[in-house]
Scaffold this motif. Structure first.
Motif, PDB file in Angstrom:
ATOM      1  N   LYS A 382     122.859 -65.584  20.249  1.00  0.00           N
ATOM      2  CA  LYS A 382     122.375 -66.933  20.550  1.00  0.00           C
ATOM      3  C   LYS A 382     123.173 -67.989  19.793  1.00  0.00           C
ATOM      4  CE  LYS A 382     118.599 -65.693  22.968  1.00  0.00           C
ATOM      5  NZ  LYS A 382     118.427 -65.990  24.387  1.00  0.00           N
ATOM      6  N   ASN A 410     123.142 -60.608  27.049  1.00  0.00           N
ATOM      7  CA  ASN A 410     121.894 -61.356  27.153  1.00  0.00           C
ATOM      8  C   ASN A 410     122.170 -62.750  27.725  1.00  0.00           C
ATOM      9  OD1 ASN A 410     120.140 -63.537  25.469  1.00  0.00           O
ATOM     10  ND2 ASN A 410     118.916 -61.747  25.951  1.00  0.00           N
ATOM     11  N   ASP A 411     121.423 -63.146  28.706  1.00  0.00           N
ATOM     12  CA  ASP A 411     121.436 -64.508  29.275  1.00  0.00           C
ATOM     13  C   ASP A 411     122.722 -64.903  29.997  1.00  0.00           C
ATOM     14  OD1 ASP A 411     119.002 -64.767  28.065  1.00  0.00           O
ATOM     15  OD2 ASP A 411     119.625 -66.226  26.551  1.00  0.00           O
ATOM     16  N   GLY A 427     115.745 -63.488  31.156  1.00  0.00           N
ATOM     17  CA  GLY A 427     114.316 -63.704  30.961  1.00  0.00           C
ATOM     18  C   GLY A 427     113.765 -64.616  32.045  1.00  0.00           C
ATOM     19  N   ASP A 430     115.641 -67.853  32.318  1.00  0.00           N
ATOM     20  CA  ASP A 430     117.102 -67.771  32.486  1.00  0.00           C
ATOM     21  C   ASP A 430     117.453 -67.816  33.972  1.00  0.00           C
ATOM     22  OD1 ASP A 430     117.467 -67.441  29.702  1.00  0.00           O
ATOM     23  OD2 ASP A 430     116.957 -65.309  29.884  1.00  0.00           O
TER      24      ASP A 430
HETATM   25 MG   LIG Z   1     116.995 -64.861  27.847  1.00  0.00          MG
END
Ligand SMILES: [Mg+2]
Ligand SMILES: Cc1ncc(COP(=O)(O)OP(=O)(O)O)c(N)n1
Ligand SMILES: Cc1nc(C(=O)O)sc1CCOP(=O)(O)O
Length: 559
Positions: A382, A410-411, A427, A430
């Motif tokens: 992140k 991720n993402d 998620g 997202d």
């Molecule tokens: Mg996410």
């Protein structure tokens, strides 16, 4: 003494081997570091009183496999395959030749067995001098040769013994007869950390029983395990043609079905030797057994695929290119396997803050997690700038690919596309999974976070491959994350046919309770801090892997 002092100053890494003074006035100096070819023989030196002058800190132990096997003049199998495999995996390989075969792509034209006492002499030369980490055996053609190997290993113990019980060549020629079986069972197997028979060899070890199904392979693995080796890998390459090649791995507690795509090729001579020596090489580098086996399977599969159209020799048993991994176009090639839900067993999710806190790179962290047993990796970075993230993602992908472990991002679908990762995890806030799917295509893995049965239903509609469901427990890793508990996890599992991995606050103290819920589609646990906020990632991964796989297995039986 003066002369030696001068030499030591000139050669930073010289040490005198105190264990093998070869007689008055003779000694060996060995240049350490990863340059084993630079061995100096200081025969001219007359001072036998010189002791080792190297400081502990400048010694660098090189991962070292000793291959005890037969020579294949065609160089597809045997000693030659072992040397090439270890070279491709970055591990030093020494050799003890047990037999010299005249061999090509047609078959074996002749075998000349090396006398036992000379096998013994070779073993002594290597084991008494060099720091061998792992011994890998191939063709052991006589009872006497097995005996001298057994005696040498008792005298010079090594960290691991990998036994490939070679009996018949790919062309069907016998390389070690039935007389060898008793001593295998009585002496070699009880010493082995892993034994890797194919169906014919497993059958021979078990007195000739028929092995025709995966279920037969499981029973065989169990029976061979009772002979004493710590782990057994029964290779199912000869099972009647199916799209997948299935091997059974048994560690005495649980079975793993390891599947890989069946590569259509005639260039498969030496796959057994290569698989075993790659397992040995990975063990020498510090890997746990199951990750070493997975990495070896992936390496063989990649090399077979890369070499499927090469043409060497006129016979039916062509060799393949062991060094394909060193060619840049293969280094970054896509994963061959399809998504296997069992890969969710121990899902390692990285965290940049934790890596900075412990002063490690993402790549080192990922490597340690895989060596401890992580079966899938997600880069969840992140706070890392895009350019750094991409650079690190490419490095991690190399590590993951070389171990056959899928790597997701991720993402960031853009990063996944740019580095050709195996997929993404998104998620609820997202990019929607169906958009990610249209960007990434059908072959990539897509995971979606779900807290409710509606989320789970939508994930299926959107074409996700798996669900990440949590937080099962409260977590400090993700801010403001709502906790759904074990009940919430069960609701999500029951609402979907998709495989589910549990996440959130999971560690050694509670992973067992999660795994125990025993629902068929709950496939594993995803963890961040329990791995990456710990001093030794590898040992935490090992403990978690053992706990989760054992609990899942027991729960699956009861439910
Ligand atoms: Mg996410
Ligand atoms: C395996 C897995 N499950 C869930 C999540 C959480 O994803 P998301 O809800 O998008 O939250 P962030 O991770 O992006 O903060 C996950 N990453 N992995
Ligand atoms: C990334 C993430 N997603 C969650 C969810 O509930 O979807 S919980 C979580 C953090 C998990 O970290 P740890 O293992 O350190 O608790």
């Amino acid at each position: 003494m003066e002369m030696s002092a001068v030499l030591y100053q000139e050669l930073n890494f010289v040490c005198i081997n105190p264990r093998q003074q070869q007689g008055p006035g003779q000694m060996q100096a060995l240049v350490l570091g990863f340059q084993p070819s630079r061995v100096l023989n200081l025969k001219a030196m007359h001072d036998t009183n010189v002791s080792a002058v190297i400081s502990e800190s400048s010694k660098q132990r090189v991962p070292h496999v000793l291959s005890v096997a037969g020579s294949d003049s065609g160089a597809g199998a045997g000693i030659q395959a072992d040397l090439k495999t270890c070279a491709a995996r970055g591990v030093y390989c020494s050799t003890v030749v047990t037999a010299v075969t005249a061999q090509n792509t047609v078959g074996v034209q002749g075998v000349n067995i090396v006398p036992e006492r000379f096998v013994s002499e070779q073993l002594k030369s290597v084991l008494s001098d060099m720091h061998v980490t792992v011994v890998k055996t191939g063709m052991l053609p006589t009872v006497g040769i097995v005996e001298v190997l057994y005696d040498s290993l008792k005298q010079f113990p090594v960290q691991a013994l990998v036994v490939d019980p070679v009996m018949v060549s790919t062309s069907g020629d016998v390389l070690a007869g039935p007389s060898i079986l008793d001593i295998f069972r009585e002496q070699l197997l009880p010493m082995a950390d892993i034994v890797t028979p194919n169906l014919k060899e497993a059958s021979a070890l078990l007195g000739g029983i028929k092995l025709q199904t995966v279920s037969d392979m499981r029973s065989a693995a169990k029976s061979i395990h009772e002979m004493g080796p710590r782990n057994v890998l029964v290779k199912g390459g000869d099972l009647p043609a199916a799209s997948d090649a299935v091997d059974i791995f048994f560690d005495g507690l649980e079975f793993f079905e390891l599947r890989s795509l069946r590569i259509q090729t005639q260039n498969s001579h030496g796959t057994g030797c290569t698989l075993a020596s790659c397992i040995a090489a990975e063990l020498a580098k510090g890997s746990q057994m199951l990750p070493a086996v997975r990495a070896a399977k992936h390496y063989v599969e990649t090399a077979l695929d890369y070499s499927k159209d090469i043409h060497i020799g006129n016979g039916l048993q062509g060799p393949f290119d062991h060094l394909c991994k060193l060619k840049t176009n293969v280094q970054n090639s896509s994963r061959l396997q399809r998504f296997d839900p069992d890969d969710l067993l121990l899902y390692a999710v990285t965290d940049s803050k934790m890596n900075s806190k412990w002063g490690r790179s993402i790549t080192d962290a990922v490597k340690a997690a895989i060596e401890g047993g992580a079966t899938i990796v997600q880069l969840r970075e992140k706070d890392t700038e895009t350019s750094n993230f991409l650079e690190e993602a490419r490095k991690c992908l190399e590590v993951c690919r070389s171990h056959g472990v899928p790597m997701l991002i991720n993402d960031r679908v853009d990063i996944a596309l740019a580095c050709d990762a195996d997929g993404v995890h998104v998620g609820q806030s997202d990019m929607p999974a169906h958009v990610a799917r249209s960007l990434l295509g059908p072959k990539k893995i897509i995971g979606v976070s779900c807290k409710t049965r509606e989320h789970a239903h939508q994930a299926w509609v959107d074409g996700a491959d798996y669900i990440g469901s949590g937080g099962v427990y409260s977590t400090n890793t993700k801010a403001n994350n709502s906790t759904i508990g074990l009940d919430g996890l069960k609701t999500v599992c029951l609402a979907s046919k998709l495989p589910v991995v549990a996440i959130g606050g999971i560690g050694l103290s509670n992973a067992g309770s999660v795994a125990e819920i025993g629902l068929e589609n709950l496939k594993g646990v995803a963890v961040v801090s329990a791995l990456f906020d710990r001093e030794c990632i590898r040992s935490e991964a090992r403990k978690l892997h053992t706990l989760v796989s054992q609990t899942m297995k027991t729960s699956a039986v009861t439910c």
